[in-house]
Motif scaffolding. Structure first.
Motif, PDB file in Angstrom:
ATOM      1  N   LEU A 288       0.779  -1.170   0.060  1.00  0.00           N
ATOM      2  CA  LEU A 288      -0.067  -0.016  -0.046  1.00  0.00           C
ATOM      3  C   LEU A 288       0.586   1.075   0.186  1.00  0.00           C
ATOM      4  CD1 LEU A 288      -2.605  -1.150   2.833  1.00  0.00           C
ATOM      5  CD2 LEU A 288      -2.836  -1.329   0.434  1.00  0.00           C
ATOM      6  N   ASN A 289       0.470   2.412  -0.519  1.00  0.00           N
ATOM      7  CA  ASN A 289       1.159   3.534  -0.418  1.00  0.00           C
ATOM      8  C   ASN A 289       1.252   4.205   0.978  1.00  0.00           C
ATOM      9  OD1 ASN A 289      -1.091   5.460  -0.085  1.00  0.00           O
ATOM     10  ND2 ASN A 289      -1.559   5.591  -2.162  1.00  0.00           N
ATOM     11  N   ARG A 290       1.829   5.254   1.124  1.00  0.00           N
ATOM     12  CA  ARG A 290       1.826   5.772   2.524  1.00  0.00           C
ATOM     13  C   ARG A 290       0.845   6.189   3.145  1.00  0.00           C
ATOM     14  NH1 ARG A 290       6.393   6.786  -0.196  1.00  0.00           N
ATOM     15  NH2 ARG A 290       8.517   6.935   0.835  1.00  0.00           N
ATOM     16  N   PHE A 291      -0.218   6.784   2.485  1.00  0.00           N
ATOM     17  CA  PHE A 291      -1.466   7.244   3.176  1.00  0.00           C
ATOM     18  C   PHE A 291      -2.416   5.861   3.464  1.00  0.00           C
ATOM     19  CE2 PHE A 291      -1.737  11.606   1.067  1.00  0.00           C
ATOM     20  CZ  PHE A 291      -0.606  11.827   1.699  1.00  0.00           C
ATOM     21  N   GLN A 292      -2.397   4.937   2.462  1.00  0.00           N
ATOM     22  CA  GLN A 292      -3.190   3.881   2.666  1.00  0.00           C
ATOM     23  C   GLN A 292      -2.685   2.870   3.902  1.00  0.00           C
ATOM     24  OE1 GLN A 292      -2.487   2.429  -1.430  1.00  0.00           O
ATOM     25  NE2 GLN A 292      -4.637   2.186  -1.793  1.00  0.00           N
ATOM     26  N   ILE A 293      -1.666   2.765   3.913  1.00  0.00           N
ATOM     27  CA  ILE A 293      -0.919   1.888   5.060  1.00  0.00           C
ATOM     28  C   ILE A 293      -1.152   2.493   6.305  1.00  0.00           C
ATOM     29  CG2 ILE A 293       1.364   2.908   4.913  1.00  0.00           C
ATOM     30  CD1 ILE A 293       0.248  -0.778   5.492  1.00  0.00           C
ATOM     31  N   ALA A 294      -1.308   4.021   6.531  1.00  0.00           N
ATOM     32  CA  ALA A 294      -1.384   4.648   7.668  1.00  0.00           C
ATOM     33  C   ALA A 294      -2.932   4.228   8.077  1.00  0.00           C
ATOM     34  CB  ALA A 294      -1.270   6.264   7.390  1.00  0.00           C
ATOM     35  N   ILE A 295      -3.993   4.451   7.016  1.00  0.00           N
ATOM     36  CA  ILE A 295      -5.349   4.276   7.510  1.00  0.00           C
ATOM     37  C   ILE A 295      -5.377   2.803   7.904  1.00  0.00           C
ATOM     38  CG2 ILE A 295      -7.568   4.134   6.307  1.00  0.00           C
ATOM     39  CD1 ILE A 295      -6.771   6.475   4.534  1.00  0.00           C
TER      40      ILE A 295
END
Length: 406
Positions: A288-295
């Motif tokens: 996942l990208n940085r925003f996706q993995i954070a969520i």
């Protein structure tokens, strides 16, 4: 002897942080840990109960995660992590005091300075630098040498070509394994420099700024913008206000509009909105990208808030999930209670090293700038992160002096 040992430690730290060489830096860190224990005892230093509890917490987190998720317990890795990333920082900070990190910043600044002429030569004579790949093949990390024209000599890693829409740039890795991580180190170094000396546009700032711009790092550029804001807000005046407005205008219209800054953020946002994800064979997991993995990590720790330890790739859907994000990485590794404590300790760190007598709003902006680059890179397995955390467990800030500068 003490100075020689200090620089030997710095060299091992460099190899561990850079992750670009074939040298077993984790093993060398372990050697240093065992070597420094007798000196710690002879110096009649006291063990810190908070540090011991943190080590026990890491052990318990991993035992629980191993049992709950049916994973094999990685005893050696757990013990090595406690020794290298928890006890070693404590031993060194106890022996050398607050000056240890100040000296480390000076060491990293020298390496940053060295990287600039090397990068310039790399840019001007790229084909010649590419031909050095076979020469440094054995010294370079086996997982990274597979990348085209990639090599490392420890103090410098070959520049990486990257294409953004219509432009192709050569990105400066410096002494780190990739440009984004180099940007993290630069931002940390500049923050330490400003904390200890006060915010100023001096020679060290100029060199750090030039090096940061050669990384073409999205988070690095935005963090640098915040650092400049901190400079203009340290003292309020009409001239500074107009200068700040001009800086914001230039950043938004000329920097943020660049494909690798605003365009990259838009791409991440699009990935979240459209729920884009790919299965990466190299990771044997969904990436996942940085925003996706954070969520995803926030949702993951809501379901299990006590930390995944070394099993932080584990998902509840059956397929491992990975992504680059240092803050969410700390969250999923350590769990909600410890992560919240870490955030407090990292903020406290800014006051401990605030020898430059910066005020509260300046400290807050510097803190946000560091959190931004931490968000962008996997700093949860970086020894520098744990030096920041352990520093706040070892030393006390001068809150009385700080209150006078509010």
């Amino acid at each position: 002897m003490k100075t020689f040992f200090l620089y030997l430690i710095f060299i091992v730290f460099l190899l561990d942080m850079s992750r670009s060489t074939s040298i077993e830096s984790q093993l060398w860190l372990l050697y240093i840990t065992f070597a420094i224990v007798p000196y710690f005892i002879i110096s009649k230093k006291q063990f810190n109960s908070k540090v011991i509890i943190l080590g026990l917490a890491w052990l318990i987190i991993n035992i629980m995660a191993s049992y709950i998720f049916g994973k094999e317990l990685r005893e050696q890795s757990i013990i090595r992590f406690i020794a290298n990333y928890i006890f070693l920082p404590f031993f060194l900070l106890s022996i050398y005091g607050k000056s240890f990190l100040l000296k480390l910043e000076k060491f990293l600044f020298i390496l940053t300075t060295i990287s600039l002429p090397l990068f310039l030569l790399n840019y001007l004579f790229k084909s010649s630098f590419d031909q050095l790949t076979p020469v440094f093949k054995d010294f370079t990390s086996p997982t990274l040498i597979a990348n085209e024209n990639y090599w490392s000599i420890g103090i410098y890693v070959s520049g990486i070509l990257q294409t953004y829409d219509k432009i192709t740039v050569l990105r400066n890795c410096g002494f780190m394994w990739e440009p984004g991580y180099f940007a993290v180190t630069i931002v940390w170094g500049l923050i330490i420099h400003w904390l200890s000396k006060g915010i100023r546009f001096d020679k060290k700032f100029i060199i750090y700024a030039i090096a940061l711009f050669t990384t073409f790092s999205t988070a690095g550029y935005i963090a640098f913008f915040l650092l400049v804001i901190a400079f203009y807000l340290k003292d309020v005046s009409l001239i500074r206000i107009f200068s700040l407005i001009a800086v914001i205008f230039i950043f938004y219209n000329y920097i943020y509009s660049l494909e690798f800054v605003g365009g990259k953020i838009d791409l991440y946002t699009e990935g979240v909105q459209e729920n884009k994800a790919n299965f990466e064979k190299d990771y044997n997991a969904i990436k996942l990208n940085r925003f996706q993995i954070a969520i995803y990590d926030i949702n993951r720790v809501i379901r299990y808030p006590f930390g995944f330890g070394y099993y932080d790739r584990t998902s509840f859907e059956g397929t491992d999930v990975v992504g680059t994000n240092g803050l969410s990485g700390l969250l999923r590794m350590w769990g909600i209670p410890v992560f919240a404590y870490f955030m407090y300790l990292i903020y406290k760190f800014f006051w401990i090293y605030n020898f430059g007598k910066n005020n509260r709003k300046t400290i807050l902006i510097l803190f946000i700038a560091l959190m931004l680059v931490f968000f962008s890179q996997s700093i949860h397995y970086n020894i520098l992160t744990y030096f920041i955390i352990i520093s706040s467990m070892t030393f006390k800030p001068d809150y009385e002096a700080a209150a006078k500068r509010l």
